[in-house]
Design an enzyme around this catalytic site. Sequence first.
Site, PDB file in Angstrom:
ATOM      1  N   LYS A  33      -0.047  -4.250  10.942  1.00  0.00           N
ATOM      2  CA  LYS A  33       1.003  -5.324  11.074  1.00  0.00           C
ATOM      3  C   LYS A  33       0.595  -6.159   9.941  1.00  0.00           C
ATOM      4  O   LYS A  33      -0.378  -6.083   9.366  1.00  0.00           O
ATOM      5  CB  LYS A  33       0.872  -6.201  12.489  1.00  0.00           C
ATOM      6  CG  LYS A  33      -0.622  -6.432  12.827  1.00  0.00           C
ATOM      7  CD  LYS A  33      -0.728  -6.844  14.280  1.00  0.00           C
ATOM      8  CE  LYS A  33      -2.024  -7.236  14.643  1.00  0.00           C
ATOM      9  NZ  LYS A  33      -2.535  -8.552  14.410  1.00  0.00           N
ATOM     10  N   TYR A 247     -10.046 -33.920  -7.050  1.00  0.00           N
ATOM     11  CA  TYR A 247      -9.449 -34.709  -6.310  1.00  0.00           C
ATOM     12  C   TYR A 247     -10.314 -35.476  -5.376  1.00  0.00           C
ATOM     13  O   TYR A 247     -11.445 -34.979  -4.748  1.00  0.00           O
ATOM     14  CB  TYR A 247      -8.522 -34.143  -5.387  1.00  0.00           C
ATOM     15  CG  TYR A 247      -7.059 -33.665  -6.139  1.00  0.00           C
ATOM     16  CD1 TYR A 247      -6.370 -34.676  -6.594  1.00  0.00           C
ATOM     17  CD2 TYR A 247      -6.627 -32.323  -6.092  1.00  0.00           C
ATOM     18  CE1 TYR A 247      -5.240 -34.066  -7.626  1.00  0.00           C
ATOM     19  CE2 TYR A 247      -5.585 -31.807  -6.603  1.00  0.00           C
ATOM     20  CZ  TYR A 247      -4.721 -32.844  -7.201  1.00  0.00           C
ATOM     21  OH  TYR A 247      -3.663 -32.490  -8.072  1.00  0.00           O
TER      22      TYR A 247
END
Lengths: 358, 358
Positions: A33, A247
């Site tokens: 899956k 950042y």
Amino acid sequence: MLPKLYIDLDAVAHNYELCKNFAPSAQVAAVVKDNAYGLGAREVAQKLYRDKNCRRFFVAYASEGAEIRPVTPDADIYLLNGFDTTDIDLIKQFNLAPVLSSIDQFEKWQQSGISNIKPALQVESGLHRLGVSYEEASALSDAQREQFGLILSHLACADEEQNPFNEHQKQELMRYKSLFPNALFSLSASDGLGLGADFHFDVVRAGAFMYGLKTCPPLNDKQKQVVCAEVSVLQSKQLQTGDTIGYNQTFTAKRPTRILALSVGYADGMLRTLSNKGSVFFKYNGNWVKAPIVGRVSMDIILCDITDLPKEIETAPKAFILNDVYTLDDMGRDAGTIGYEVLSLICNSRRWQKEYIG
Amino acid sequence: MLPKLYIDLDAVAHNYELCKNFAPSAQVAAVVKDNAYGLGAREVAQKLYRDKNCRRFFVAYASEGAEIRPVTPDADIYLLNGFDTTDIDLIKQFNLAPVLSSIDQFEKWQQSGISNIKPALQVESGLHRLGVSYEEASALSDAQREQFGLILSHLACADEEQNPFNEHQKQELMRYKSLFPNALFSLSASDGLGLGADFHFDVVRAGAFMYGLKTCPPLNDKQKQVVCAEVSVLQSKQLQTGDTIGYNQTFTAKRPTRILALSVGYADGMLRTLSNKGSVFFKYNGNWVKAPIVGRVSMDIILCDITDLPKEIETAPKAFILNDVYTLDDMGRDAGTIGYEVLSLICNSRRWQKEYIG
């Protein structure tokens, strides 16, 4: 200069074989899956079908089943997330067996009029996620119960070997045996495999272990790593003491510091929780050398501190964020999560160029 | 029954227009890297090119530039992650302008012999991620400096309005003005926009704000949400007091509890840190009603507690994990990260079916 994933299908097949040898009384189905957790459902399914004679596959959705049918012509393919009416055409066309998890779903299935496919039934054993209760299963008629080819349940705490809830769930599943005397039973996925033969039932559903996650203590030493992830170096930069990086200035250089900027970020599934925590690797004289990630992981770029590494690393063209010594589980731990999430997010990100081995 | 993303391109265009009106002295370029943060680079670029006359686009990689060139025929397209020699064919064929960030890259660019494309230059102003220093830029000859059409830098703390580092970075960038008297200058992305006109320079690079992240306080009220994410309900289940839910039993029902299982998980970019923290929504009589996520987010399934919701929700076929009242920023906060990461991970996950509005 797009980032690159090397995916070792021989290692997947090797790990599948380990599972088979460890559960000789059971069939080992392959869970593919989510595009085989990002590794490529067609490639993985084809490898296991051809080289390992695997004839049972689990996916989540009908479209995922349709995708692997061309490379698994006569295999049983199960849909773990069930079905709805929009899936019926795919189910018929590609001969897919939904895992029904509720009486509602069973009624919808009967209304579909499909008679040549034996669906699976998920039953409740304690996870309380999907599945019919013992009372609901008992209320079905014998004829209704005989429609199911496979009875499936799922462990909640298989990664906690000592948790008595595992034994409880096994006993719960055993109760359903008399209701479905002719069906195959399945309880364990990759992490239930190591709990012992009495957890294997008829079908073990191998996924994570095949892909390199260390889910099965008795086998972890023999497992091979499947994924190696290579990224480009964008720039080398010399910082002065006191310079801040990235950042929100979350890292300050405490000494003259040499950093490299690498072309990968959270857009590529590299979780932002690796900021100031994770590591990256470089090849040096046939060995791996390691550099810490410094500053925030940003969308397309990360920074690492190579001050303590050999001078030659300054001009390295490539770095590695996953390899055979820093595995999916290692990155998961550093990111505060599990290797499953790392695998699925990185390998399903759009930019990675995939190169298959085997 | 695959999960579905509704993407409102009219809202993207509306948000772009807000940026333009707020920065009248600057050009507003559109940042569409990372497949427009997952929303679809071609769709977003085409909308802005056609409806809003946008003629400047930023991507990260050459392949991303090539992808939008057919829908932005005469626009300037910049490559934020620079280039390497394997990108040169794409750069020539699709007329892409790399953002060079080091003297090394500049030398490689000169060796490429490309003369009809004006590259951009990233300069250091304090982020210490990418960019040449003032000393390096000064050491170039006048003729070399005149090759650059755009000088770019990036703010480290634009989301901290009061941080004096913003002013420091602006002043740093101003120093380069005399070195590049004829080039355009760019400092601010979406979160620098709100810092004031003196941060806009010649080109503002709008990305996150266009896509619905609240990065610009003066405009946040007028912004429209872009993404709505719908998932299927798999099952409704009644729990007894004391029942545990999901992997590792992290949630215990303290009363008789009604849960729904939804067909979405971390394979779909729904971060595992939302376990026992996030919320999902249902439509009820034209309003939104909210249910908490309970237990662990698993790969393909999440569970929510609907005990306190109207009875009709038990049979709701669909739930929403993002909408106009629970935004990307809200999910980012609940997941312990930022909306940027949520946007990029969810929207780039493979399974979502995208439906565009506008």
